[in-house]
Design an enzyme around this catalytic site. Structure first.
Site, PDB file in Angstrom:
ATOM      1  N   ASP A   1       0.839  -1.296  -0.039  1.00  0.00           N
ATOM      2  CA  ASP A   1       0.083  -0.077  -0.141  1.00  0.00           C
ATOM      3  C   ASP A   1       1.146   1.254   0.027  1.00  0.00           C
ATOM      4  O   ASP A   1       1.921   1.081   0.496  1.00  0.00           O
ATOM      5  CB  ASP A   1      -0.948   0.063   1.233  1.00  0.00           C
ATOM      6  CG  ASP A   1      -0.482   0.224   2.679  1.00  0.00           C
ATOM      7  OD1 ASP A   1       0.690  -0.524   2.634  1.00  0.00           O
ATOM      8  OD2 ASP A   1      -0.537   1.274   3.305  1.00  0.00           O
TER       9      ASP A   1
ATOM     10  N   GLU B   1      -0.004  -0.482   5.769  1.00  0.00           N
ATOM     11  CA  GLU B   1       1.128   0.158   6.433  1.00  0.00           C
ATOM     12  C   GLU B   1       0.832   1.879   6.715  1.00  0.00           C
ATOM     13  O   GLU B   1       0.934   2.281   7.922  1.00  0.00           O
ATOM     14  CB  GLU B   1       2.349  -0.142   6.057  1.00  0.00           C
ATOM     15  CG  GLU B   1       3.609   0.070   7.042  1.00  0.00           C
ATOM     16  CD  GLU B   1       4.041   1.259   7.089  1.00  0.00           C
ATOM     17  OE1 GLU B   1       4.720   2.035   7.863  1.00  0.00           O
ATOM     18  OE2 GLU B   1       3.778   2.031   6.086  1.00  0.00           O
TER      19      GLU B   1
END
Length: 454
Positions: free
Chosen positions: A92, A156
């Site tokens: 991500d 994250e």
């Protein structure tokens, strides 16, 4: 001097690595469905899973984590009795921010001035490619001498804790003798660096309400309390005049012992404008690695274009507080929340919502795995010795893994050196760093396996 066979192999793999990174960067995998479709993250997760399967990883799975995202897991068995190493990255990314400020499309890997530009190129899609390159180089040079687990996180950057909660509920999944977190970076390009500390973080949203609805500023201004003005005053209370973070009860005087960050170099890396002062006191290393730092990362208010002469009834802001090792992130959250409620002017109604939180981390750089990494980095970076530094960013998973697996050694390396400009516009990765760190990781796995046999 003849290059090491691992170095030669990684060099030959770099064109493929660039093509794969371009594919991965193309996914707009911001783990916030309010900004980008969830399907973009799902597509990126499937790409990562397919890449692991192509390298003969077993038990490849997309793990549905409690925050609604997916982490990707795979296992590559090594020789009988070999140690297990967990390799971490995340797929991500941060949102691109102002796309008009990018010199090339943020989700299109573009080569310019010897670097590859694109959101996630360094943080941390490049980290996943680094792991792939290391595994491929070992397979081409006698095989992978350890068992390898890979975990690629899907949220994250949001700090929502999905993988942490999943790991706590499935503690056997990520067990390893050593863990390599591929999400930090060298102190600067060409200087091999392991990260000794990470600041933790807490993220809060604060809403101020003062009126039942917006009012005409000419008719009511000067007596009616303006929520936006109240918010500006409240946010100003979080910093002293010199810019030092001032949250009631939060210590701000710790010192950093170790590698220092010369102010002139920091100014250049941060691209501070001429004549503009740095904020805070103490050394630069004190300020960015050893002390808390508050940042207002967003404000909901009327844009300048189309603004009307109105008093605002409601204002909202999002606040990030970085918390250094030695300070508890949960306690820092409580102190920040109490500060916001205590300093709201004019009796404004305050609501505080916690968005994310993660503890700070301190690595044991005297552990045997660091010796293996130091040897590997000296080969990958001829003429340079491994350095250790702090990092102002946060990787909440580190403390979860340290708690779950207290015997495991945790090393932090990565591609996010200062020129990478992670989290900013025009993020990029140095292909030379990608190449050298991939070599270092492969050699580390060889050295580590040998040390365990000795």
């Amino acid at each position: 001097m003849t290059a090491h066979p691992i170095s030669q192999t990684v060099a030959s793999l770099m064109p493929r690595a660039k093509a794969e990174l371009a594919e991965l960067v193309a996914f707009q995998s911001v783990a916030d469905p309010a900004q980008f479709p969830k399907s973009e993250c799902e597509a990126a997760a499937n790409w990562v899973a397919d890449a692991l399967r192509a390298e003969e990883f077993q038990d490849v799975a997309l793990l549905d984590t409690p925050d609604g995202t997916q982490s990707v897991y795979g296992f590559l068995p090594g020789p009988a009795g070999a140690p297990t190493v967990l390799l971490y990255a995340h797929y991500d990314v941060q949102p691109p921010l102002d796309e008009s400020a990018w010199l090339s499309p943020p989700f299109e890997l573009t080569e310019r001035d010897g670097r590859w530009f694109g959101r996630g190129a360094a943080d941390c899609k490049g980290g996943f490619i680094m792991h792939l390159l290391a595994v491929r180089a070992l397979k081409a040079n006698g095989g992978v001498p350890v068992s390898v687990k890979v975990i690629a996180e899907g949220s994250e950057e949001q700090g929502t804790g999905g993988l942490e909660r999943y790991a706590e509920a499935h503690p056997d999944l990520l067990t390893a003798d050593t863990i390599v977190i591929g999400d930090t970076g060298n102190f600067r390009v060409g200087l091999p660096t392991v990260t000794a500390t990470l600041r933790g973080m807490t993220m809060l949203r604060v809403t101020l309400d003062t009126l039942e609805g917006n009012l005409h500023s000419g008719q009511f201004g000067g007596a009616a309390p303006d929520a936006l003005a109240a918010m500006i005053q409240l946010l100003a209370s979080l910093r002293a005049e010199d810019g030092t973070t001032t949250v009631d009860g939060l210590a701000t005087d710790a010192d950093w012992e170790g590698l220092q960050y010369p102010e002139a170099e920091f100014r250049a890396d941060a691209k501070v404008l001429d004549g503009v002062e740095l904020i805070g006191t103490g050394t630069v290393a004190d300020r960015i690695w050893a002390r808390p730092a508050v940042t207002v990362i967003g404000i909901d208010c009327p844009p300048v274009v189309g603004a009307t002469p109105s008093l605002q009834a409601t204002a909202r802001a999002q606040i990030s507080l970085r918390v250094p090792p030695g300070q508890d992130a949960a306690e820092a959250t409580q102190l920040l929340t109490a500060h916001l409620k205590a300093h709201a002017p004019w009796g404004a109604r305050v609501a505080v919502e916690q968005v994310g939180q993660g503890q700070a981390f301190r690595a044991d750089i005297s552990s045997p795995a660091y010796t293996s990494m130091a040897q590997a980095m000296e080969t990958a970076y001829p003429g340079e010795k491994m350095q250790s530094s702090g990092m102002g960013g946060s990787i909440p998973l580190c403390n979860t893994l340290a708690t779950l697996y207290p015997e495991a050694e945790i090393l932090l390396i990565g591609l996010s050196e200062p020129e990478a400009q992670i989290h900013a516009v025009n993020e990029s990765v140095s292909p030379e760093e990608l190449e050298r760190l991939s070599v270092a990781e492969a050699l580390f796995l060889q050295n580590y396996a040998e040390s365990k046999r000795a």
